[in-house]
Design an enzyme around this catalytic site. Structure first.
Site, PDB file in Angstrom:
ATOM      1  CG  ASP A  49      -1.744   1.161   1.429  1.00  0.00           C
ATOM      2  OD1 ASP A  49      -1.515   2.177   0.738  1.00  0.00           O
ATOM      3  OD2 ASP A  49      -2.662   1.089   2.266  1.00  0.00           O
ATOM      4  N   GLY A  70       1.831   3.361  -9.798  1.00  0.00           N
ATOM      5  CA  GLY A  70       0.826   3.154  -8.741  1.00  0.00           C
ATOM      6  C   GLY A  70       0.120   4.434  -8.330  1.00  0.00           C
ATOM      7  CG  ASN A 110      -3.464  14.329 -20.469  1.00  0.00           C
ATOM      8  OD1 ASN A 110      -4.442  15.070 -20.447  1.00  0.00           O
ATOM      9  ND2 ASN A 110      -3.589  13.023 -20.291  1.00  0.00           N
ATOM     10  CE1 TYR A 134      -4.172  10.582 -12.115  1.00  0.00           C
ATOM     11  CE2 TYR A 134      -4.785  11.996 -13.951  1.00  0.00           C
ATOM     12  CZ  TYR A 134      -4.130  10.890 -13.454  1.00  0.00           C
ATOM     13  OH  TYR A 134      -3.433  10.076 -14.310  1.00  0.00           O
ATOM     14  CE  LYS A 138      -0.644  10.625 -12.055  1.00  0.00           C
ATOM     15  NZ  LYS A 138       0.132   9.415 -11.713  1.00  0.00           N
ATOM     16  NE  ARG A 172      -9.376  14.703 -23.356  1.00  0.00           N
ATOM     17  CZ  ARG A 172      -8.423  14.252 -22.532  1.00  0.00           C
ATOM     18  NH1 ARG A 172      -7.292  14.906 -22.400  1.00  0.00           N
ATOM     19  NH2 ARG A 172      -8.603  13.143 -21.844  1.00  0.00           N
TER      20      ARG A 172
END
Ligand code: 15L
Length: 270
Positions: A49, A70, A110, A134, A138, A172
């Site tokens: 985890d 992950g 992206n 999200y 990144k 897209r």
């Protein structure tokens, strides 16, 4: 590179990548919350985890390089993103540093730059413009990688993956499609290229409608083989099934931008 760890190995990209990397590195160590089906020869599994440092340390011990896929792979509630992608990503790099791992390839997205308009071509030196929690995670991951690269000499590659799969799913995705074999090329550059210290690549194939200047990847020898335009009809058929989305259609990140959006109703000046 003898032993390579793939985190998130049971996910969509992980499953495909495992098969494509078979025989490239002598040993693949796979980690995830759940064990992937059918381990092949040369593969072994360590359950981890990512939000649990002790488990992550165990997973990275003894590997030469890591492909970090992950985490949570789409937009989600803050708690989910925080644990899987923010804490998880920090744990991965910190554990790799403690255990002397030399190289990490980070699956960025992206969506770290999703709020650039489609009419603008962007390179990798523009500031991030995440389009979601999200996407923030990144951009965070790319920053964590830079810290370990420049502070501790780890070699780090961030691949801002577009849309990975066998074909572009809509309009897209004609601009951001990534053929699986092309991802393998980018991953191998990240794991093996002798000159690489810290880089950001766009994870896109040879797409006529690309919004990205991928010069950095080309300098390292990336030669994408996929061309989304060859599957134009399939992409347009997928597009025809989608609802109208004026905000999403303006920006590179598409529906990740229009979700929860209450910004400028006329974003054409961005
Ligand atoms: C991503 O980063 C996601 O992981 C994937 O599920 C797709 O949504 C992709 O971006 C995309 O933008 O199409």
């Amino acid at each position: 590179m003898k032993t390579v760890l793939i985190t998130g190995a049971s996910g969509g990209i992980g499953t495909r990548l495992r098969a494509l990397l078979k025989g490239v590195y002598p040993e693949l160590r796979l980690s995830d919350m759940t064990k992937p089906a059918n381990l092949a020869a040369g593969e072994n599994f360590v359950q981890a985890d990512l939000s649990n440092m002790a488990e992550v340390e165990k997973a990275v011990t003894g590997v030469d390089g890591i492909v970090h896929l992950g985490g949570f792979s789409v937009e989600g509630p803050w708690e989910t993103i925080l644990n899987a992608n923010i804490i998880g990503c920090y744990n991965l790099f910190e554990a790799a540093h403690r255990k002397g791992v030399k190289r990490v390839v980070f699956a960025s997205s992206n969506h770290a730059v999703g709020f650039y308009p489609r009419q603008r071509k962007i390179g990798t030196d523009e500031p991030v413009r995440p389009d979601s929690r999200y996407g923030i995670s990144k951009a965070f991951g790319e920053a964590v990688g830079a810290f370990y690269a420049f502070k501790h000499g780890m070699r780090v590659t961030n691949i801002r993956i577009g849309n990975f799969g066998d074909m572009p799913l809509d309009k897209r995705r004609l601009s951001i499609w990534l053929k699986p074999e092309d991802l393998v090329q980018l991953v191998r550059i990240g794991l093996d290229h002798p000159d690489l210290k810290y880089e950001i690549f766009y994870g896109g194939s040879d797409n006529d409608r690309s919004w990205w200047d991928n010069e950095t990847a080309f300098r390292y020898g990336y030669k994408p083989t996929g061309r989304s335009e060859a599957m134009l009809a399939e992409a347009l058929a997928g597009q025809a099934k989608l609802p109208a989305d004026p905000i999403g259609d303006w920006f590179q990140g598409g529906p990740f931008c229009s979700a929860e959006y209450d910004g400028d109703k006329n974003p054409s000046s961005y």
